[in-house]
Design a protein around this motif. Structure first.
Motif, mmCIF file in Angstrom:
data_model
loop_
_atom_site.group_PDB
_atom_site.id
_atom_site.type_symbol
_atom_site.label_atom_id
_atom_site.label_comp_id
_atom_site.label_asym_id
_atom_site.label_seq_id
_atom_site.Cartn_x
_atom_site.Cartn_y
_atom_site.Cartn_z
ATOM 1 N N LEU A 296 30.307 19.982 -18.194
ATOM 2 C CA LEU A 296 29.831 20.613 -16.987
ATOM 3 C C LEU A 296 28.260 20.518 -16.422
ATOM 4 N N LEU A 297 27.896 20.420 -15.220
ATOM 5 C CA LEU A 297 26.787 20.332 -14.652
ATOM 6 C C LEU A 297 26.446 21.646 -14.212
ATOM 7 N N ASP A 298 25.260 22.115 -14.157
ATOM 8 C CA ASP A 298 24.626 23.114 -13.689
ATOM 9 C C ASP A 298 23.619 22.920 -12.591
ATOM 10 N N PRO A 299 24.223 23.044 -11.351
ATOM 11 C CA PRO A 299 23.143 22.789 -10.217
ATOM 12 C C PRO A 299 21.659 23.381 -10.168
ATOM 13 N N ARG A 300 21.452 24.687 -11.027
ATOM 14 C CA ARG A 300 20.307 25.489 -10.893
ATOM 15 C C ARG A 300 19.491 24.577 -11.947
ATOM 16 N N VAL A 301 19.804 23.753 -12.830
ATOM 17 C CA VAL A 301 18.794 22.726 -13.626
ATOM 18 C C VAL A 301 17.979 22.035 -12.892
ATOM 19 N N GLY A 302 16.664 22.053 -12.964
ATOM 20 C CA GLY A 302 15.546 21.729 -12.102
ATOM 21 C C GLY A 302 15.563 22.050 -10.895
ATOM 22 N N ARG A 303 16.162 23.210 -10.517
ATOM 23 C CA ARG A 303 16.122 23.733 -8.963
ATOM 24 C C ARG A 303 15.502 25.176 -8.922
ATOM 25 N N GLY A 304 15.478 25.757 -10.258
ATOM 26 C CA GLY A 304 15.067 27.060 -10.159
ATOM 27 C C GLY A 304 15.935 28.185 -10.884
ATOM 28 N N PHE A 305 15.450 29.430 -11.040
ATOM 29 C CA PHE A 305 16.269 30.033 -11.554
ATOM 30 C C PHE A 305 17.318 30.693 -10.764
ATOM 31 N N ILE A 306 17.033 31.130 -9.448
ATOM 32 C CA ILE A 306 18.065 31.622 -8.319
ATOM 33 C C ILE A 306 18.801 32.705 -8.973
#
Length: 370
Positions: free
Chosen positions: A282-292
């Motif tokens: 699985l991929l996590d869209p948060r990785v590299g984009r911030g904690f959100i």
């Protein structure tokens, strides 16, 4: 008099230094406790507050250095006070750095996608006690998702959500019969294929497993979940981690790309979530984009990312965003995805580690026993 004042000031300084040292030690211990293999609720709860502990250790360390410089504290104490926080800060940095802005992204952004291969997934924990339905309905209208996962619904929310049925051709729901907080409604514009609510390990918490046919004919697998959080005295993480492992294994066996969407009641940097990501590819869209962060809405101190949309490599990411507050204690999140063979060639899910499947099996055994 001057000597007396100086002595009093010195005693006050030493007392303040001792208090800061005590708090610093407690923060460092709390930081490292989750390294232990345990399902105890309060130890695992410490995983949520990694950002807060990281900041607290820095502040306390600076205060101690100002109050009691290391050369005055003695070599052994001074080195200990510097080394122990350094270890705790290093461990936090290891866990958190993938989610810091500027880190390498895991889910690569896509700029273009055929319209009939697009999928917008919105996840919203409405909070059962929240009786402000109109702001939520307006938010759904504005954001215009293709799939809407609504959590903590009950009979009252079922009635209010009926206003959305005209926007979606397919609706399934699981409404608790008692006073539980784990109702779920899933609305979809696209055909749901064999939707089934699972109650893993005899739990009242529903998990939806369903195929989903996109307009272009492509299919994905949707898992909507809301496992129980660690809760004071009564609720360890055994069931929650079991849910995550079971769904990750199901996603691993899926013949079509899978999406996991919901309130995981787990931070993405937790050991159990990272293992589930490796097992499920699985991929996590948060990785590299911030904690959100998504919980608690409106809070600066109590703030961590619990609401998530994870997906496999056959899906590309067009956008991931946290939507505005609508009156719940959670912010909703929406992921815009693209079913694409090109996506699988341009991104890689985290690799399976040697003990992942063995540890997952142990977690499932513990969940069944519980």
């Amino acid at each position: 008099m001057a000597a007396s004042n100086a002595k009093s000031l010195s005693m006050l300084r030493r007392g303040a230094g001792a208090l800061v040292l005590l708090l610093l030690g407690a923060a460092c211990v709390a930081s490292l406790l989750p390294l232990t293999e345990t399902d105890t609720w309060w130890v695992r709860y410490l995983d949520f507050i990694r950002v807060q502990l990281f900041i607290a250790i820095i502040i306390l360390l600076v205060l101690w250095l100002l109050l009691v410089p290391p050369w005055r504290a003695g070599r052994t104490l001074g080195l200990g006070v510097l080394v122990f926080p350094a270890l705790a800060l290093g461990y936090h940095a290891y866990r958190l750095h993938p989610y810091a802005p500027g880190a390498a992204v895991q889910a690569v952004s896509m700029d273009a996608c055929p319209e009939d291969a697009r999928l917008r997934v919105l996840v919203a924990n409405v909070k059962r006690d929240n009786e402000l339905a109109e702001p939520f309905l307006a938010l759904v209208k504005r954001s215009d998702p293709d799939v809407l996962v609504v959590l903590e619904t009950d009979a009252w929310w079922d009635q209010k959500l009926s206003a959305l049925r005209g926007r979606f051709g397919h609706v399934v729901q699981s409404i608790p019969q008692d006073n539980a907080y784990y109702g779920m409604h899933v609305f979809s514009r696209f055909e749901l294929l064999g939707p089934e609510f699972l109650h893993l390990f005899g739990d009242v918490t529903p998990t939806l497993s369903s195929g989903l046919r996109l307009p272009g004919g492509g299919q994905v697998r949707l898992f909507a979940l809301h496992p129980r959080p660690p809760q004071a005295w009564s609720q360890p993480t055994t069931s929650r981690d079991g849910h995550l492992m079971q769904i990750a294994l199901d996603a691993r066996e899926s013949r079509v790309p899978s999406i996991l969407a919901g309130d995981f009641n787990a931070a993405p940097w937790e050991r159990s979530v990272r293992r589930a990501m490796r097992i499920g590819g699985l991929l996590d869209p948060r990785v590299g984009r911030g904690f959100i962060p998504t919980f608690e809405a409106g809070s600066t101190l109590k703030s961590w990312p619990l609401d998530q949309v994870l997906f496999q490599e056959g899906l590309g990411l067009m956008a991931f965003e946290r939507l505005p507050d609508f009156g719940s204690d959670h912010y909703p999140v929406m992921a815009q995805l693209c079913l694409s063979q090109d996506a699988a060639a341009s991104q890689s899910a985290p690799a399976l580690e040697p003990d992942d499947l063995e540890e997952a099996a142990a977690t499932l055994r513990a969940a069944r026993r519980s």
